[in-house]
Design an enzyme around this catalytic site. Structure first.
Site, PDB file in Angstrom:
ATOM      1  N   PHE A   1       0.788  -1.162   0.111  1.00  0.00           N
ATOM      2  CA  PHE A   1      -0.002   0.037   0.030  1.00  0.00           C
ATOM      3  C   PHE A   1       0.912   1.435   0.028  1.00  0.00           C
ATOM      4  CE2 PHE A   1      -3.788  -2.432   2.066  1.00  0.00           C
ATOM      5  CZ  PHE A   1      -4.529  -2.285   0.634  1.00  0.00           C
ATOM      6  N   GLY A   2       2.079   1.202   0.730  1.00  0.00           N
ATOM      7  CA  GLY A   2       2.656   2.339   0.886  1.00  0.00           C
ATOM      8  C   GLY A   2       3.703   2.259   2.216  1.00  0.00           C
TER       9      GLY A   2
ATOM     10  N   LYS B   1      -0.435   4.366   8.613  1.00  0.00           N
ATOM     11  CA  LYS B   1      -0.246   3.554   7.405  1.00  0.00           C
ATOM     12  C   LYS B   1      -0.774   4.677   5.984  1.00  0.00           C
ATOM     13  CE  LYS B   1      -1.090  -0.798   7.031  1.00  0.00           C
ATOM     14  NZ  LYS B   1      -1.955  -1.991   6.909  1.00  0.00           N
TER      15      LYS B   1
ATOM     16  N   ASP C   1      -0.683 -14.174   9.114  1.00  0.00           N
ATOM     17  CA  ASP C   1       0.797 -13.673   9.781  1.00  0.00           C
ATOM     18  C   ASP C   1       0.875 -13.754  11.121  1.00  0.00           C
ATOM     19  OD1 ASP C   1       3.416 -13.072   9.541  1.00  0.00           O
ATOM     20  OD2 ASP C   1       3.106 -11.195   8.877  1.00  0.00           O
TER      21      ASP C   1
END
Length: 858
Positions: free
Chosen positions: A569-570, A603, A713
């Site tokens: 995403f970034g 984020k 995860d």
């Protein structure tokens, strides 16, 4: 066939060009190739030793995974007495300088007849063969933990890496004992040719009452007022962060990544550095990694003046370069200093201060070997100002010829590719189909493969049945010939059988959300608009819209602290949010934290993201805005009124659980600890607190599983720690460089945390609640070992995947993680091992896990 051949040739050309472009810039993460002990590239005459126990245990047999046929297959030193004062060693001559990042050791098992191995050892190295240096880690420790049995190979990262031609392995043991070693070195050739640099010793800064040390702490030469005849942090392959108060290496002091000097200590206004090389070279450029945090008095160097020497005297006319002041960006960066094709074996550069402080983290030289007359050449330019085109000197190297040939080959390949693509232009129409339709098609093909697989393996039928009733998320879209992530899949004859046609199963609920290489905290399993599956009430409620309590937070109240990492995403940033507590509604207020500003994780979506990525980012905001659980990181606010889009989540003051537990352990870490110190370490965090942490993670996962979420995860790196050992599940692990070694890359398409993944996730691409339970078992193992080592640390990534094949075969050969030293037997046998059962339906639920952990605390 033509397309495949063209792609293959293009790939090889790309690899050659990539190697040419990075040949002078060593990346420790990529420079991990075996140097020839195992493969035989290192000749017998290049392997020597101080002594040998017998002819069958001579130095030439000290090769990793080598058996000489006589049953010995290892180097064993002779029995020496302490009075001799000799140190036993196995020496390897690499014939040229190499950048060594990893070493591997193994003992002697002699087909079950031997049991000799080195439990601990040291390493010495030399670049010329005369002066030997003792390798030390970044904390100054020399002893490396070796083997625990005679047959398994143990790999150890060298932090910092070493640059050497000669390397000695020296077992640390009682001289009355017999030890045997087989070794391998991993790294790549040191093409920079730099053998030493001489610089002034770094200075100390006091910033807001904090001591910041800019000394070259890993320098391996002589240390006085100047550092001479050695290499150190300027060539260790690790670049400093933008904020010099933080380090790439966990637990190190402020300023560790940089070597820096104060302008007041240099009356002439510059720092002089001298670089010595292995032979005369033709230098084209020098890359210098500099800090530019001018808000703290640090700037790029104002000017670099470089002198050259091929004989006894320095040439009179230097190369001068001025990079120009940067008043906009405070980011650290590489500055390329053109050297005008000058020939020399030594370079002396004077870096002029641009402000009060100058901080350097890395140096690299681009050059080619050349044979020149060492007398002065009148054609050298005396200045290299921006925009100046230096006159290149003719040389005898083949570099330009090679570049010309590569350019010609690339041009021909491009022409061929254009012709082929023109003939196949109709295929472009397929790429215009919606991503959702493509994902549905691939999901159906996966269902066909799964049903065909179960047709030949009735033992898996019960598990395959569960896959249709519980949704799961894929790491990346799987097709019918799924053969990732390892060559193991081609070694299993069961997978090679041709499946007979079977009836296509009814439409199953599948995950249509596109995958990103970034591991999201949770992934909502929603049905596509065209799906025939019923949508549950939970899904409807979560997609009804963003939580009304979520507000737009003013961007000007966010202060950047550090970059946590970067995902698909970034970027993910650690920030301070001013007046966040006053901004939040009552149900979002963070208990026990009235501090202002508040530490948060931000984020961001990169500005060049496409429409699909933007929609997925907004979808994640909608999902996370509805999550309300004490053990799940909360979404506090958003910034979506303008680009870049941001989501603001809470960040716990004690960081992630992995580093928190490592820090507890390192407080008492010492090379030789007494029994009393062992008890003190255990008292720092008792078993009940560790189990309590695991119970909180189980509680958070119980909440996610009640909503049919799959994390994918789960690990200690993805859990954050607050006050009073409060644990919350997050998702920052994959995006952080600190944990890149925990992920296995599949042909550049995806990265997988294979050491935490269940066997069916690795081999079949199935991600369910049961696979999260498997990952929880590994996370619990991490917690109870205080994160001393990576799971299956004695196995390579390929061996971990091979081990999943043993779970699939179920012949009793699979390897489990061992019981942690202080783990209660009941927790290991009844809980941890049950999480790793082969049959996914036999694994406990998170409700059961949480109940069992809570009962163990009673």
């Amino acid at each position: 066939m033509e397309v495949k051949e063209v792609k293959l040739v293009a790939h090889h050309v790309f690899v050659v060009l990539l190697a040419a472009s990075v040949r002078t810039q060593v990346n420790p993460e990529m420079c991990r190739y075996p140097l020839g002990m195992t493969g035989g590239q290192i000749q017998d005459e290049d392997i020597s030793a101080s002594s040998q126990y017998s002819e069958s245990t001579a130095a030439r047999f000290g090769r990793l995974d080598f058996d000489n046929g006589d049953g010995d297959g290892a180097w064993c030193p002779g029995v020496t007495s302490e009075a001799d004062g000799l140190k036993d060693f196995l020496q390897v001559d690499l014939r040229s300088l190499h950048f060594i990042t990893l070493v591997g050791t193994q003992g002697r098992h002699a087909d079950g007849m031997g049991n000799e191995f080195a439990q601990r050892y040291r390493i010495q190295y030399s670049r010329g063969g005369s002066d030997w240096v003792d390798w030390r880690d970044r904390k100054g420790r020399q002893v490396i933990e070796g083997n625990r049995n005679a047959y398994e190979a143990v790999l150890k990262d060298l932090e910092p890496p070493l640059i050497a031609r000669f390397v000695r392995f020296m077992p640390v043991t009682d001289h009355s004992m017999i030890v045997c070693m087989r070794v391998e070195l991993y790294g790549c050739e040191w093409l920079d040719g730099l053998t030493s640099y001489s610089i002034p010793d770094g200075h100390q800064m006091i910033y807001r009452g904090r001591d910041v040390y800019f000394n070259d702490s890993v320098y391996d030469g002589a240390s006085a007022e100047r550092l001479t005849q050695g290499l150190g942090q300027l060539t260790d392959g690790t670049w400093g962060l933008d904020d010099f108060l933080h380090s790439q290496i966990y637990g190190m002091w402020p300023g560790y990544d940089y070597v820096g000097w104060n302008n007041r200590s240099f009356p002439k206004g510059y720092v002089e550095m001298i670089f010595e090389f292995d032979h005369v070279r033709n230098f084209t450029s020098m890359k210098v990694y500099c800090n530019n945090m001018y808000s703290r008095g640090v700037r790029l160097f104002r000017q670099a003046t470089c002198y050259f020497r091929s004989g006894p005297d320095w040439e009179a006319d230097p190369v001068v370069f001025r990079p120009g002041a940067d008043h906009v960006s405070q980011a650290a960066r590489f500055v390329t200093v053109p050297l005008g094709d000058r020939t020399a074996s030594s370079i002396k550069c004077r870096f002029h201060f641009g402000d009060l402080w100058m901080l350097l983290s890395e140096l690299a030289f681009q050059s080619g070997s050349a044979v020149y007359n060492t007398s002065r050449n009148k054609g050298h330019p005396t200045s290299l100002l921006p925009g100046y085109d230096p006159t290149h000197k003719l040389d005898d190297s083949n570099t330009r010829i090679l570049i010309g040939c590569l350019v010609a080959v690339i041009a021909i390949l491009l022409a061929i590719i254009v012709i082929i693509l023109w003939r196949q232009v109709w295929q472009k129409m397929l790429e215009k189909a919606s991503r959702r339709m493509l994902d549905d098609e691939l999901t159906a093909r996966l269902a066909d493969q799964t049903r065909a697989f179960s047709f030949h393996h009735s033992s898996l039928s019960s598990e395959e049945g569960s896959a249709s009733t519980s949704t799961y998320e894929r790491i990346f879209p799987l097709c019918a010939d799924y053969q990732e992530p390892s060559r193991l899949i081609r070694k299993l004859p069961e997978f090679a059988q041709s499946a007979e046609p079977v009836e296509k199963p009814e439409a199953a609920c599948s995950d249509n959300a596109p995958h990103y290489a970034e591991a999201d905290i949770i992934s909502l399993q929603e049905s596509s608009e065209s799906s025939t599956c019923p949508v549950t009430a939970v899904n409807i409620s979560l997609f009804a819209g963003t939580d009304s309590s979520l507000k737009e937070f003013p961007r000007n109240k966010l202060t950047f602290k550090e970059k946590l990492g970067e995902g698909q995403f970034g970027e993910v940033h650690l920030c301070e949010a001013e007046d966040m507590q006053d901004f939040l509604n009552e149900d979002l207020c963070i208990e026990g934290n009235n501090m202002s500003p508040l530490l948060v994780a931000v984020k961001t979506l990169r500005e060049d993201a496409n429409k699909n990525a933007r929609n997925d980012f907004l979808k994640e905001i909608r999902i996370m805005s509805r999550l309300r659980d004490p053990n799940i990181v909360r979404l506090l606010a958003v910034c979506v009124d303008s680009d870049p889009l941001c989501m603001i989540t809470e960040y716990m003051e004690n960081g992630d659980l992995n580093q928190f537990l490592c820090n507890l352990r390192l407080r008492q870490a010492a090379e030789d600890r007494t029994e009393w110190e062992e008890k003190e370490e255990r008292s720092m965090v008792c078993d009940r607190k560790l189990i309590g942490m695991a119970a909180q993670i189980a509680s958070g996962m119980k909440y996610l599983s009640s909503l049919n979420f799959v994390h994918r995860d789960l690990a200690t790196r993805n859990c954050l720690v607050g006050k009073n050992y409060t644990i919350k599940i997050a998702d920052f692990g994959m995006s952080r460089n600190l944990y890149r070694g925990d992920y296995y890359r599949i042909q550049g398409r995806a990265v997988l945390p294979i050491r935490w993944m269940s066997w069916e996730s690795i081999l079949l691409g199935k991600f369910t609640m049961a696979s999260d339970v498997w990952a929880f078992g590994v996370t619990l193992w991490e917690i109870l070992t205080l994160c001393k080592e990576q799971p299956y640390s004695q196995l390579s990534d390929e061996q971990v995947i091979e081990n999943t094949g043993e779970f699939f075969r179920d012949q009793g050969k699979q390897v489990y993680l061992p019981k942690p030293p202080y783990c209660p037997d009941k927790v290991y046998s009844d809980l941890m091992l049950s999480c790793w059962r082969r049959n996914a339906k036999q694994r406990p639920s998170f409700q059961d896990i949480h109940t069992q952990l809570v009962e163990s605390l009673a």
